[in-house]
Design an enzyme around this catalytic site. Sequence first.
Site, short mmCIF file in Angstrom:
data_model
loop_
_atom_site.label_atom_id
_atom_site.label_comp_id
_atom_site.label_asym_id
_atom_site.label_seq_id
_atom_site.Cartn_x
_atom_site.Cartn_y
_atom_site.Cartn_z
N LYS A 122 0.84 -1.20 0.00
CA LYS A 122 0.00 0.00 0.00
C LYS A 122 0.87 1.25 0.00
CE LYS A 122 -1.97 1.98 3.59
NZ LYS A 122 -2.78 2.32 4.75
N ASP A 140 -6.31 0.54 0.71
CA ASP A 140 -6.48 1.06 2.08
C ASP A 140 -7.84 0.57 2.58
OD1 ASP A 140 -8.43 2.73 0.99
OD2 ASP A 140 -7.96 4.29 2.44
#
Length: 213
Positions: A122, A140
């Site tokens: 991420k 996320d």
Amino acid sequence: MINKKKIVEELIRFLDERYSDAKCSLDYVNPFQLLIATILSAQCTDERVNKVTCTLFKKYRSFEDFARADIEEFMEDIKPTGFYRNKAKNIKKLSEIVVEKYDGKMPEDIDELVKLPGIGRKTANVVLGNCFGKPGIVVDTHVKRISQRLGLTDNDNPDKIERDLMELIPEEKWTKWSHQMIEFGRDICSARKPKCESCPLSKYCGFYLDKKG
Ligand code: SF4
């Protein structure tokens, strides 16, 4: 049988109309700052991170500065972002590695980046997509939740969700699409009280249809 292709088409059309200006809401002026800010943003709002980095980046201007940091003092500096002990240890350690192994310059390759402490796909995708023009899906909490609600993935593991979404979303859109989804999550499809009645995707949304009965 849900038609993921059709849902994705409608979703992209809606996101492009509604969140055409979506972008990363962390403050940064270079890849180094975005990397640090993204690590600090774990379990913390971007607004709070921006308040901290506003002064932090005047004190620490490079990986060398973080590598040399007094760990106790550094922990105090980032305390308002939460989980500050682990964050400080990871940032100091990764900075030492970047200084020693990469001559103080951040690697621009995802496989190298994710080897650094505290950096997952991420964080790597946020930095590579926004600073180096290398698109990546940022899984996320918002991207995960909305993708699951709309049936775009059956997975719970972020790496597997990323792979599912990479199959569905055109590559050139990955970074912007991720930021648009984050805005959508903050604005409409929130975790606790999604505004399903005003959501144009409701007719495709398993979560909504189940809730409605
Ligand atoms: Fe989210 Fe509700 Fe829209 Fe489904 S219908 S995507 S739960 S806001």
